[in-house]
Scaffold this motif. Structure first.
Motif, mmCIF file in Angstrom:
data_model
loop_
_atom_site.group_PDB
_atom_site.id
_atom_site.type_symbol
_atom_site.label_atom_id
_atom_site.label_comp_id
_atom_site.label_asym_id
_atom_site.label_seq_id
_atom_site.Cartn_x
_atom_site.Cartn_y
_atom_site.Cartn_z
ATOM 1 N N ALA A 244 -3.372 -0.833 -9.259
ATOM 2 C CA ALA A 244 -2.982 -1.174 -7.889
ATOM 3 C C ALA A 244 -3.228 -2.644 -7.590
ATOM 4 C CB ALA A 244 -3.753 -0.305 -6.903
ATOM 5 N N VAL B 132 -3.309 4.411 -6.126
ATOM 6 C CA VAL B 132 -4.425 4.031 -5.270
ATOM 7 C C VAL B 132 -5.738 4.398 -5.960
ATOM 8 C CG1 VAL B 132 -5.549 4.413 -3.040
ATOM 9 C CG2 VAL B 132 -3.072 4.273 -3.171
ATOM 10 N N ASP B 133 -6.735 3.550 -5.815
ATOM 11 C CA ASP B 133 -8.044 3.700 -6.445
ATOM 12 C C ASP B 133 -7.955 3.573 -7.973
ATOM 13 O OD1 ASP B 133 -10.798 3.946 -6.290
ATOM 14 O OD2 ASP B 133 -10.770 6.114 -6.549
ATOM 15 N N SER C 101 0.787 3.803 -3.023
ATOM 16 C CA SER C 101 0.411 5.177 -2.718
ATOM 17 C C SER C 101 1.445 6.167 -3.245
ATOM 18 C CB SER C 101 0.233 5.342 -1.204
ATOM 19 O OG SER C 101 -0.096 6.673 -0.879
ATOM 20 N N LYS C 102 2.727 5.848 -3.090
ATOM 21 C CA LYS C 102 3.782 6.744 -3.593
ATOM 22 C C LYS C 102 3.792 6.802 -5.118
ATOM 23 C CE LYS C 102 6.876 6.442 0.375
ATOM 24 N NZ LYS C 102 6.731 7.894 0.698
ATOM 25 N N GLY D 50 1.105 6.748 -6.821
ATOM 26 C CA GLY D 50 -0.130 7.422 -7.210
ATOM 27 C C GLY D 50 -1.134 6.507 -7.884
ATOM 28 N N PHE E 175 -7.455 -1.185 -1.781
ATOM 29 C CA PHE E 175 -6.945 -0.243 -2.780
ATOM 30 C C PHE E 175 -8.021 0.544 -3.518
ATOM 31 C CE2 PHE E 175 -3.417 -3.388 -2.614
ATOM 32 C CZ PHE E 175 -2.409 -2.511 -2.236
ATOM 33 N N PHE F 253 0.836 -1.208 0.000
ATOM 34 C CA PHE F 253 0.000 0.000 0.000
ATOM 35 C C PHE F 253 0.869 1.256 0.000
ATOM 36 C CE2 PHE F 253 -2.447 3.403 1.949
ATOM 37 C CZ PHE F 253 -3.635 3.334 1.236
ATOM 38 N N ILE F 254 1.950 1.248 0.766
ATOM 39 C CA ILE F 254 2.839 2.415 0.793
ATOM 40 C C ILE F 254 3.454 2.645 -0.584
ATOM 41 C CG2 ILE F 254 4.973 3.338 1.771
ATOM 42 C CD1 ILE F 254 4.285 1.868 4.361
#
Length: 294
Positions: A159, A154-155, A149-150, A152, A233, A145-146
């Protein structure tokens, strides 16, 4: 002598008949046991389909009925009215197919390297790589997840796609089947001037198609039914996969129509069932070949 020969022939024939009759009885008993076992395994699915056709008020009737008293097909229509069911199917289909194609491409090339190319530390690296099978996915979800997220992502569907492209189990199964192929095929191709990529694509890969097929089926069904990672995610309702979007049918505090919920579950089984039927003839051969040689 003739009498003794006739008597021996009669006894032999009688013994064969008794042995055949015993074998037939054992066969009947075994068939009956397998039929009973099959019914016990299919009973939950039969109850699910039966309940999906009941009236909502009959879902919790006591004693529970095996067959629906009224065939209420409207439950299947409610699935499409309450949620964007078609959109969920397309999302799951897109993610699962991309993962299958990418996973087979990466896994088959990695398996070829471990099985057909000799390099220092090959077996040690392979053992370390297989150690990833002992790590539960829940342990690595926070680092994933980290990282996602970095990046970009997510969603987004990426992912879910990118972390699933590499699976040690798929590489292991394809590699094990490649190990059973004689090295003379490679040597003959190299003597004819073939490149390593040509040998991989035109010689080795077609010969391990059963392992590729069983890996594809396992990967597709695993990602089609995945609920945990989409829950982490994905945030947008329109981007949700089928298992995650189906939770909307459950309603607030579980007050949803059970018949409609099971109608949605029944519909969600159609695609993986078709995918499984396509690759079922390779499952036994692929799984058996995966354990022949280490």
């Amino acid at each position: 002598m003739n009498g003794e020969a006739k008597m021996a022939g009669v006894l032999t024939t009688r013994g064969i008949r008794i042995h055949t009759r015993r074998r037939t009885m054992r066969g009947y008993v075994l068939d009956g046991f397998l039929l009973l076992l099959s019914f016990l395994m299919l009973a939950p699915f039969l109850w699910m389909i039966s309940t999906s056709l009941r009236l909502p008020q009959d879902s919790f009737s006591l004693p529970p009925a095996i067959f629906p008293t009224a065939f209420n097909v409207e439950n299947y229509g409610q699935v499409f009215k309450q949620v964007p069911f078609t959109n969920f199917i397309l999302n799951s289909l897109e993610i699962s197919l991309i993962i299958v194609v990418g996973h087979i491409f990466i896994s088959s090339m990695a398996a070829f390297a471990f099985a057909r190319i000799t390099f220092p530390g090959r077996n040690l690296i392979f053992i370390i790589f297989l150690a990833g099978l002992m790590i539960p996915g829940q342990v690595t979800i926070i680092p994933q997840f980290i990282l996602i997220s970095k990046l970009g992502l997510v969603d987004t569907h990426w992912a879910l796609i990118l972390p699933a492209l590499i699976n040690p189990l798929g590489i292991f199964m394809i590699r094990q089947m490649m190990m059973t192929i004689s090295s003379t095929y490679d040597e003959a191709a190299y003597m004819d001037g073939a490149s390593r990529m040509w040998v991989f694509l035109r010689v080795i890969l077609p010969m391990v198609f059963p392992a590729v097929a069983v890996t594809s089926v396992m990967t597709f069904i695993g990602n089609w039914n995945d609920f945990f990672r989409p829950l982490i995610f994905l945030n947008t309702f329109e981007k949700m996969t089928l298992p995650l979007g189906m939770t909307v049918l459950n309603g607030t505090f579980g007050s949803g129509n059970l018949s409609a919920i099971l109608a949605g579950v029944t519909l969600s089984l159609i695609v993986p069932l078709l995918f499984y039927m396509f690759g079922q003839k390779y499952l036994v051969e692929g799984i058996t070949a995966g354990g022949l040689k280490i």
